[in-house]
Write an enzyme that holds these catalytic residues in place. Structure first.
Site, PDB file in Angstrom:
ATOM      1  N   GLY B 177       0.681  -1.407   0.071  1.00 43.54           N
ATOM      2  CA  GLY B 177       0.151  -0.117  -0.103  1.00 43.54           C
ATOM      3  C   GLY B 177       0.738   1.266   0.113  1.00 43.54           C
ATOM      4  O   GLY B 177       0.390   2.368  -0.552  1.00 43.54           O
ATOM      5  N   GLU B 178       1.932   1.327   0.720  1.00 42.91           N
ATOM      6  CA  GLU B 178       2.680   2.500   0.917  1.00 42.91           C
ATOM      7  C   GLU B 178       3.646   2.992  -0.378  1.00 42.91           C
ATOM      8  O   GLU B 178       3.704   3.984  -0.724  1.00 42.91           O
ATOM      9  CB  GLU B 178       3.184   2.562   2.156  1.00 42.91           C
ATOM     10  CG  GLU B 178       2.359   2.823   3.478  1.00 42.91           C
ATOM     11  CD  GLU B 178       2.879   2.582   4.608  1.00 42.91           C
ATOM     12  OE1 GLU B 178       4.119   3.005   4.813  1.00 42.91           O
ATOM     13  OE2 GLU B 178       2.253   2.155   5.665  1.00 42.91           O
TER      14      GLU B 178
END
Lengths: 288, 221
Positions: B177-178
């Site tokens: 996600g990051e």
């Protein structure tokens, strides 16, 4: 918090309620400013709310036999944006109504609320100013008609007396080959608020010269302003990039923007010229 | 450059010095510059074994199952095509591409969704999102003035999933996600430079900063 809530059925009843409850009472239209201001802690909700949703004439939009558009103060941005009459004649107003906040804001937010909130960044102010709109303000025992320029007093301040209800906005007809546009500088495509806005309305004569022109600037002065110097410079001219640039320069000189979290003043100043020229170009195209 | 045996050299403070003689010091930049003249660009390779996460940590967002994968490195490459309005400094991202090493794509549709969402968030970081402080107070505490990109601003996005299983993540998975939030700003900055000829060195690259950079370039001409 105890808040009194009234739903009057007539304009006079609404005005009487406002008068009776004094300065702690506020009229409520769509609530998109009033409620949001309270939620964000800017301004608490007033002790008394006078909701204007049950006054039928405030919800109406109609043209009279003189071609004047009567826009009830409770008409929503979405209704303005989709009105065939507005789209055809007062195009700048449709431009503005179409980009207010979000779809939700446009469906519940109203013309009257937008004007009475008195923000120099309001979308509808510029178009209504160039169209010479007048406002019908109803007090308990009287009513008056006020030009929009006189209505805007300062940031968040209008000439509406506490007991007055803004009933409707009157927009005179446009004649001849005319075109108008509202342009807003946008940093993203939705949920924007004006950092700089420009409205241009032009009228062309048979030879294609500019017979009339009106310009208004949004969010670059304590109130939305007209630019008479630039309008005068354009009248009688044949449209050219040089003529537009000169008008843009005059608009730039008329603006007095502030530095804030949205943009630095110097940037806003420069953008006034860019937006003015672009708005004029587009208005001329629409008039053509 | 230092005329010393390799075993006498120490790497510190952004450069190399001779042990016991701190005055004899050259910066990495000087070394890299010299290398370009003599042998070509510096390059190297290395490896690191990821450390196990302490067992008491990470009962939070992802739970313990995902935790070991957090220390695994992940790599990604982003590309962007932008339009710069040179009169206003407004930058619009037209197209963005993300190629990302995700370990094992346990749920490929979910992985693509995270890459796309991360990219759009990263575009906001690059162009509009910043917290403005004055006297210790946040001046833009709401989403009207802390400007995230909206759905309408999302560009055309292409994603490429690169699967290189992690030794420690569940089913070989890595954190997904990051990373897509991070690199896209660099791609956008480079795209602005390629298209408009200015290098905007402050984030976010707001219209007034881009406009300022464009004006400075005009001034230099």
């Amino acid at each position: 918090v105890n808040i009194q809530f009234f739903e009057p059925q007539t304009l006079q009843e609404a005005a009487r309620l406002l008068q009776h409850h004094g300065p702690d009472a506020r009229p409520l239209a769509g609530g998109t400013d009033l409620v949001v201001q309270a939620r964000t802690g800017k301004k608490p909700l007033p002790a008394t709310l006078v909701h204007l949703g049950r006054i039928p004439e405030m919800n109406a939009m109609a043209m009279d036999e003189d071609g004047v558009l009567h826009l009830g103060a409770r008409v929503s941005h979405a209704e303005v944006e989709q009105s065939p009459a507005v789209l055809e004649r007062w195009t700048a107003m449709a431009d503005a109504a179409a980009i207010v906040g979000s779809p939700a804001t446009r469906h519940i937010g109203t013309v009257g609320g937008n004007l009475c909130n008195g923000s120099p960044a309001m979308e509808l102010g510029g178009p209504l100013l160039v169209f010479d709109a007048r406002l019908r303000l109803v007090a308990p025992e009287s009513e008056r008609i006020l030009g929009l320029a006189e209505f805007f007093v300062g940031p968040g301040a209008t000439a509406r007396a506490p007991e007055e209800v803004l009933a409707e906005v009157l927009i005179p007809p446009l004649t001849g080959r005319s075109g108008s546009v509202y342009l807003r500088l946008e940093f993203r495509k939705a949920m924007e608020i004006a950092v700089v806005g420009a409205t241009a309305a032009v009228q062309l004569d048979e030879a294609g010269a500019i017979s009339d022109c009106r310009l208004a600037l949004t969010a670059v002065a304590p109130v939305i302003i007209r630019v008479p110097e630039a309008e005068a410079a354009l009248r009688g001219q044949r449209p050219s990039e040089d003529v537009l640039a000169e008008a843009g320069e005059l608009a730039r000189a008329a603006a007095s923007p502030i530095d804030d979290v949205r943009a630095p003043a110097a940037y806003r100043h420069d953008m006034v010229k860019v937006l003015t020229v672009r708005a004029l170009r587009k208005a001329l195209e629409r008039a053509g | 450059m230092l005329e010393a045996a390799p075993q006498d050299l120490a790497l510190s403070n952004g450069g190399v010095s001779v042990r016991g003689v701190p005055d004899r010091f050259v910066t990495l930049a000087e070394i890299a510059t010299r290398a370009m003249d003599l042998t070509g660009p510096l390059w190297g390779r290395g490896a690191v074994e990821t450390l196990p996460m302490p067992s008491e940590a990470g009962a939070g967002c992802a739970g313990r199952a995902m935790l070991p994968a957090f220390t695994e490195p992940t790599f990604c490459t982003h590309a962007a095509r932008v339009r710069v309005d040179t009169e206003t400094g407004v930058v619009t991202v037209l197209e963005a591409v993300s190629a990302q090493e995700v370990g094992c794509a346990i749920n490929p549709v979910g992985v693509e969704g995270q890459m796309e969402g991360g990219l759009v968030h990263g575009i906001g970081n690059a162009l509009t999102e910043h917290t403005v402080f004055q006297d210790g107070m946040t001046l833009n505490p709401g989403f009207l003035d802390y400007k995230l990109m909206t759905a309408s601003d999302a560009p055309a996005i292409k994603t490429a999933i690169v699967e290189t299983p992690s030794a420690v993540g569940p089913f070989g998975g890595r954190g997904v996600g990051e990373p897509p939030v991070i690199a896209i700003a660099g791609a956008i900055g480079n795209a602005i430079r390629a298209g408009a000829g200015v290098h905007v060195t402050r984030m976010p690259m707001t219209p007034d900063r881009v406009y300022e950079a464009l004006r400075e370039r005009e001034g230099r001409r």
